[in-house]
Design an enzyme around this catalytic site. Structure first.
Site, PDB file in Angstrom:
ATOM      1  N   SER A 146      -6.107  -0.057  -5.197  1.00 35.73           N
ATOM      2  CA  SER A 146      -5.398  -0.253  -6.463  1.00 35.73           C
ATOM      3  C   SER A 146      -5.004  -1.701  -6.719  1.00 35.73           C
ATOM      4  CB  SER A 146      -4.138   0.627  -6.516  1.00 35.73           C
ATOM      5  OG  SER A 146      -3.105   0.060  -5.738  1.00 35.73           O
ATOM      6  N   LYS A 169       2.511  -3.466  -4.508  1.00 31.78           N
ATOM      7  CA  LYS A 169       2.334  -3.481  -5.958  1.00 31.78           C
ATOM      8  C   LYS A 169       3.017  -4.706  -6.569  1.00 31.78           C
ATOM      9  CE  LYS A 169       0.310   0.576  -6.668  1.00 31.78           C
ATOM     10  NZ  LYS A 169      -0.056   0.740  -5.261  1.00 31.78           N
TER      11      LYS A 169
END
Length: 222
Positions: free
Chosen positions: A142, A180
């Site tokens: 991701s 993230k």
């Protein structure tokens, strides 16, 4: 000007490419230069990249391209007989590899259990700044648009604070961690991926604790 080890490495890579058309492995380079670990090879290759002598070809293991050769490289087999104080060998670079804790795997997709175990990872000191650091092995895709790939080692500087837009290790509800982009969205915390196939994750501030900020990456090519 290149150090002696940098000069030896680019000549070895160039000779191997001329002979076989394939880059030598990191293990072969380590043995050829009589280095103690592959981290020394990574450091030399990074230095040659910075000086634009080498280029790593993306998405291919063991893929190196020689962009140019240092001056007098072709004469190294039959060097002139210089005066004693001329062309003295350059001193060996300082041993700047340090070990930091390696705490298991961290998700770059959906959150997974963090800090599963602890071993040590040798890291070039030049990749780290001040402060305390640890490493996590990345699992998932991701963060690929930020250049963070599955299997990379994320080098993390310990901190409990982060600014909007920084890549952080976020511990969610004290049980799961993920890598993230950190952003504040009104009264919520938003954790953004760097892959359009994934959606942002939103949490109440009390659900998320910052465990560190990304300081660098290590990647294996063999």
């Amino acid at each position: 000007m290149l150090t002696r080890k940098q000069h030896e490495l680019i000549c070895f890579i160039n000779d191997r490419l001329a002979e076989t058309g394939v880059s030598p492995s990191f293990e072969e380079m380590k043995e050829a230069l009589d280095l103690k670990s592959k981290s020394g090879v990574h450091r030399l290759i990074s230095a040659l990249e910075e000086r634009q002598f080498l280029r790593r070809l993306p998405n291919r293991a063991r893929a190196l391209e020689v962009l140019k050769m240092p001056e007098r490289a072709e004469k190294r087999a039959a060097p002139p007989n210089p005066k004693p104080d001329i062309f003295r060998p350059l001193p060996e670079p300082a041993n700047d590899v340090i070990e930091i804790p390696l705490h298991g795997r961290i998700a770059a997709g959906v959150p997974i259990e963090a800090f599963e175990g602890s071993s040590m990872l040798a890291v070039p000191a030049a990749l780290l700044g001040s402060g305390e650091h640890y490493a996590l092995e990345v699992a998932g895709d991701s963060m690929v648009e930020a250049g963070i790939l599955d299997g990379d080692y994320a080098l993390i500087r310990r901190t409990e604070t982060a600014r909007d837009g920084e890549i952080v290790v976020a511990l969610i509800e004290d049980s799961e961690a993920t890598l993230k982009y950190f952003r504040r969205e009104g009264a919520m915390v938003r954790l953004d991926p760097a892959n359009r196939a994934y959606d942002p994750q939103r949490y109440a501030p009390q659900q998320v604790r910052v465990q560190g900020r990304l300081a660098g990456l290590l990647r294996r090519y063999d």
